[in-house]
Design an enzyme around this catalytic site. Structure first.
Site, PDB file in Angstrom:
ATOM      1  N   HIS A 290      20.984   2.426   6.355  1.00  0.00           N
ATOM      2  CA  HIS A 290      21.406   3.736   5.859  1.00  0.00           C
ATOM      3  C   HIS A 290      21.819   3.603   4.404  1.00  0.00           C
ATOM      4  O   HIS A 290      22.549   2.671   4.075  1.00  0.00           O
ATOM      5  CB  HIS A 290      22.595   4.224   6.694  1.00  0.00           C
TER       6      HIS A 290
ATOM      7  N   LEU B 147     -16.504  -8.489  -7.825  1.00  0.00           N
ATOM      8  CA  LEU B 147     -15.820  -8.853  -6.589  1.00  0.00           C
ATOM      9  C   LEU B 147     -14.683  -7.862  -6.357  1.00  0.00           C
ATOM     10  O   LEU B 147     -13.937  -7.551  -7.287  1.00  0.00           O
ATOM     11  CB  LEU B 147     -15.229 -10.269  -6.703  1.00  0.00           C
ATOM     12  N   GLY B 148     -14.594  -7.365  -5.139  1.00  0.00           N
ATOM     13  CA  GLY B 148     -13.497  -6.419  -4.838  1.00  0.00           C
ATOM     14  C   GLY B 148     -14.006  -5.067  -4.379  1.00  0.00           C
ATOM     15  O   GLY B 148     -13.314  -4.349  -3.659  1.00  0.00           O
ATOM     16  N   GLY B 149     -15.216  -4.686  -4.826  1.00  0.00           N
ATOM     17  CA  GLY B 149     -15.844  -3.464  -4.310  1.00  0.00           C
ATOM     18  C   GLY B 149     -15.131  -2.169  -4.657  1.00  0.00           C
ATOM     19  O   GLY B 149     -14.340  -2.091  -5.603  1.00  0.00           O
TER      20      GLY B 149
ATOM     21  N   ALA C 289      -9.914   0.542   3.574  1.00  0.00           N
ATOM     22  CA  ALA C 289      -9.977  -0.856   3.140  1.00  0.00           C
ATOM     23  C   ALA C 289      -9.332  -1.784   4.172  1.00  0.00           C
ATOM     24  O   ALA C 289      -9.883  -2.842   4.490  1.00  0.00           O
ATOM     25  CB  ALA C 289      -9.271  -1.009   1.796  1.00  0.00           C
TER      26      ALA C 289
ATOM     27  N   GLY D 276     -10.270  16.874   2.251  1.00  0.00           N
ATOM     28  CA  GLY D 276      -9.956  15.649   2.993  1.00  0.00           C
ATOM     29  C   GLY D 276      -9.048  14.765   2.149  1.00  0.00           C
ATOM     30  O   GLY D 276      -8.309  15.254   1.278  1.00  0.00           O
TER      31      GLY D 276
HETATM   32  P1  NAI Z   1     -13.185  13.283   4.168  1.00  0.00           P
HETATM   33  O1  NAI Z   1     -14.149  13.180   5.266  1.00  0.00           O
HETATM   34  O2  NAI Z   1     -11.774  12.811   4.352  1.00  0.00           O
HETATM   35  O3  NAI Z   1     -13.072  14.802   3.690  1.00  0.00           O
HETATM   36  C1  NAI Z   1     -14.185  15.574   3.313  1.00  0.00           C
HETATM   37  C2  NAI Z   1     -13.847  17.032   3.510  1.00  0.00           C
HETATM   38  O4  NAI Z   1     -14.879  17.837   2.946  1.00  0.00           O
HETATM   39  C3  NAI Z   1     -13.740  17.408   4.984  1.00  0.00           C
HETATM   40  O5  NAI Z   1     -12.470  17.978   5.219  1.00  0.00           O
HETATM   41  C4  NAI Z   1     -14.881  18.397   5.165  1.00  0.00           C
HETATM   42  O6  NAI Z   1     -14.600  19.402   6.109  1.00  0.00           O
HETATM   43  C5  NAI Z   1     -15.058  18.959   3.765  1.00  0.00           C
HETATM   44  N1  NAI Z   1     -16.381  19.536   3.543  1.00  0.00           N
HETATM   45  C6  NAI Z   1     -17.579  19.000   3.894  1.00  0.00           C
HETATM   46  N2  NAI Z   1     -18.582  19.821   3.565  1.00  0.00           N
HETATM   47  C7  NAI Z   1     -18.024  20.907   2.988  1.00  0.00           C
HETATM   48  C8  NAI Z   1     -18.553  22.131   2.441  1.00  0.00           C
HETATM   49  N3  NAI Z   1     -19.874  22.388   2.454  1.00  0.00           N
HETATM   50  N4  NAI Z   1     -17.707  23.036   1.909  1.00  0.00           N
HETATM   51  C9  NAI Z   1     -16.360  22.791   1.928  1.00  0.00           C
HETATM   52  N5  NAI Z   1     -15.821  21.674   2.442  1.00  0.00           N
HETATM   53  C10 NAI Z   1     -16.635  20.737   2.956  1.00  0.00           C
HETATM   54  O7  NAI Z   1     -13.883  12.548   2.929  1.00  0.00           O
HETATM   55  P2  NAI Z   1     -13.326  12.167   1.485  1.00  0.00           P
HETATM   56  O8  NAI Z   1     -12.044  12.859   1.199  1.00  0.00           O
HETATM   57  O9  NAI Z   1     -14.465  12.367   0.563  1.00  0.00           O
HETATM   58  O10 NAI Z   1     -13.024  10.628   1.638  1.00  0.00           O
HETATM   59  C11 NAI Z   1     -14.073   9.706   2.001  1.00  0.00           C
HETATM   60  C12 NAI Z   1     -13.515   8.550   2.772  1.00  0.00           C
HETATM   61  O11 NAI Z   1     -12.717   7.735   1.953  1.00  0.00           O
HETATM   62  C13 NAI Z   1     -12.673   8.996   3.940  1.00  0.00           C
HETATM   63  O12 NAI Z   1     -13.093   8.339   5.101  1.00  0.00           O
HETATM   64  C14 NAI Z   1     -11.296   8.576   3.593  1.00  0.00           C
HETATM   65  O13 NAI Z   1     -10.563   8.163   4.727  1.00  0.00           O
HETATM   66  C15 NAI Z   1     -11.506   7.438   2.602  1.00  0.00           C
HETATM   67  N6  NAI Z   1     -10.401   7.448   1.668  1.00  0.00           N
HETATM   68  C16 NAI Z   1      -9.177   7.046   2.090  1.00  0.00           C
HETATM   69  C17 NAI Z   1      -8.102   7.109   1.268  1.00  0.00           C
HETATM   70  C18 NAI Z   1      -6.766   6.726   1.787  1.00  0.00           C
HETATM   71  O14 NAI Z   1      -6.687   6.117   2.839  1.00  0.00           O
HETATM   72  N7  NAI Z   1      -5.683   7.071   1.119  1.00  0.00           N
HETATM   73  C19 NAI Z   1      -8.214   7.578  -0.108  1.00  0.00           C
HETATM   74  C20 NAI Z   1      -9.514   8.026  -0.438  1.00  0.00           C
HETATM   75  C21 NAI Z   1     -10.561   7.939   0.426  1.00  0.00           C
END
Ligand code: NAI
Length: 466
Positions: A443, A37-39, A318, A181
């Site tokens: 502040h 649970l929690g994924g 999430a 990313g």
């Molecule tokens: P992402 O979509 O944020 O980033 C993937 C990156 O890989 C992109 O910038 C893309 O241009 C690059 N890329 C793709 N193909 C490539 C290639 N052939 N060569 C070089 N670069 C390439 O996906 P990410 O970082 O894997 O995260 C997945 C999901 O998880 C996202 O939607 C993210 O929002 C979510 N997530 C959110 C977090 C947060 O809110 N703090 C933390 C971790 C994940």
């Protein structure tokens, strides 16, 4: 009579939020889950990675203590110890969540579920036994997995996903992070704090390409200072394993190939939807590149069949899953919940420094409203006392419609993720700078920087040049 009012496939953020809210509204709920649970968020995503990032901050604090007049040395990073700390956080939260779910009378059905009829899910338990359950309403919430690129094989040893990165028992000497990313930048940040040599490869011209360009620039500047190597506009070509690591071939801006070597490569090129082989299409659910297509109310188009979370195209976060789950439960219960505005969902990258935002980037606002109809203001954290105390650099950037509301708020700096709550209120309430300017901010806090930025945008800059 169906077995449940609501039968949910998947107990991640979207699924369990839907279950909790539905039960709270007096509905009978079945929750199908093959794992814990929690994924993803709780077990291999948000929670353990943020624990790693906190451990990274502790390492940096020890290493940089001298800047604050404190004598300390960083003697090393005990990865099993870091992992035990992260596991402890996860297991306490998991226990709490399990208690909540049982406490609300939700029936948890263990096993792998698949859609087997218009209102039926068949669940295969670990021992192979099958059983079918029906729901007046079905909610698909099967989540996402770390995806890879065609021809790029994840071996789990040298070429790893973020889930495998969470289980490393050592700090790698050097890492290539494929994808700049959110996941790529967060892991790059952790490993650099732990002492690894880090290179980020990003196909697009900048890191965190979904963020405002100014945020990408500031993050890149900060990473450069931290000696993280970044190769933007550099698409990945191929990887081979060597005696002691990986050799990665990339294509540079001039089209020339080059080879980079490291101990490990993390693949962080996005997450794909878990929808294969689950019977969705067979029962009329429309998929687009594997994602479940829904309307703005999370309806799939099949009667009483809803979808929430990472399988629905959009931000894979999430808190978006939580909100969609709550929304669907309320719709099913016959309430009239407010529609979810995707742009109002706050986004935070928890690297050092953090990047946080809500609303439109400057480019998006210019596209939507016309470049002449928007105005921006950047307030540098250099003028913010608390940021000086913390020795962090960054800014608050506001995007405003001329004579209208603030339509985008973008933050860079250590700890700025904690400021996104007020930013979200400002965006959601369609506040004008003049509405925010008179609000008193304590502040010295970093939060004050948000107040100061709005004062400046309202033409009343205090600790900034007009
Ligand atoms: P992402 O979509 O944020 O980033 C993937 C990156 O890989 C992109 O910038 C893309 O241009 C690059 N890329 C793709 N193909 C490539 C290639 N052939 N060569 C070089 N670069 C390439 O996906 P990410 O970082 O894997 O995260 C997945 C999901 O998880 C996202 O939607 C993210 O929002 C979510 N997530 C959110 C977090 C947060 O809110 N703090 C933390 C971790 C994940």
């Amino acid at each position: 009579m169906a077995d449940f009012d609501v039968l949910i496939l998947g107990a991640g953020s979207g699924g369990y939020a839907c279950a909790l809210r539905a039960a709270q509204l007096g509905l009978t709920v079945g929750l199908v889950e093959q794992d814990k649970l929690g994924g993803t968020c709780l077990h291999v995503g948000c929670i353990p990675t943020k624990a790693l990032l906190h451990a990274a901050e502790v390492a940096d604090s020890a290493r940089e203590a001298g800047q604050f007049g404190i004598q300390a040395t960083l003697e090393g990073v005990d990865m099993p110890g870091v992992n035990a700390y992260a596991d402890g956080v996860v297991s306490r939260l998991h226990k709490g969540l399990t208690g909540l779910i049982t406490g609300r009378g939700i029936t948890v059905i263990e096993g792998r579920g698949r859609l087997s009829g218009p209102n039926e899910v068949t669940v295969t338990a670990a021992d192979g036994a099958e059983a079918s359950y029906s729901g007046e309403n079905l909610v698909l919430a099967s989540g996402s997995y770390p995806r890879t690129l065609p021809g790029l094989e994840i071996d789990g040893e040298r070429v790893i996903t973020s889930e495998q990165a969470l289980r490393l028992d050592r700090v790698p000497r050097s890492v290539i992070v494929l994808g700049g990313g959110v996941i790529g930048c967060e892991f790059a940040s952790v490993w650099r704090s732990f002492g690894a040599e880090v290179t980020i490869l990003e196909a697009l011209p900048r890191l965190v390409p979904a963020e405002d360009e100014a945020c990408s620039k500031a993050l890149e500047r900060a990473f450069r200072k931290r000696k993280i190597t970044m190769r933007t506009s550099t698409p990945f070509q191929s990887v081979t394993t060597t005696d002691d690591g990986v050799a990665v071939t990339v294509e540079g801006a001039n089209g020339e190939q080059s080879v980079l070597e490291a101990e490990l490569m993390l693949v962080a090129v996005g997450r794909g939807p878990v929808t294969d082989g689950l019977g969705f299409e067979e029962h009329g659910v429309h998929l687009d590149r594997g994602f479940v297509v829904t309307d703005a109310s999370c309806r799939t188009g099949v009667a009483n069949l809803w979808a929430v979370g990472d399988i629905v195209p959009g931000l894979q976060l999430a808190h978006r899953g939580f909100q969609q789950g709550i929304f669907v439960a309320e719709m099913i219960a016959g309430l009239d919940p407010a529609p979810i505005d995707e742009t109002a969902i706050p986004r935070v990258t928890y690297s050092r420094p953090e990047v946080a935002s809500v609303g439109l980037t400057e480019a998006q606002a210019a596209e939507r409203h016309g470049a002449e109809a928007i105005k921006t203001l950047t307030y540098d954290l250099g003028g913010n006392g608390k940021s000086q105390i913390l020795k962090t650099q960054g800014f608050v950037k506001l995007v405003q419609r001329v004579d209208g509301p603030v339509v985008g708020i973008h933050l860079v700096g250590d700890r700025v993720g904690e400021l996104i709550g007020e930013a979200q209120l400002i965006y959601g309430w369609e506040a004008h700078p003049e509405d925010v300017a008179p609000l008193v901010h304590a502040h010295p806090t970093q939060n004050e920087a948000l107040g100061e930025a709005h004062l400046a945008l309202a033409g009343k800059a205090l600790h900034a040049h007009s």
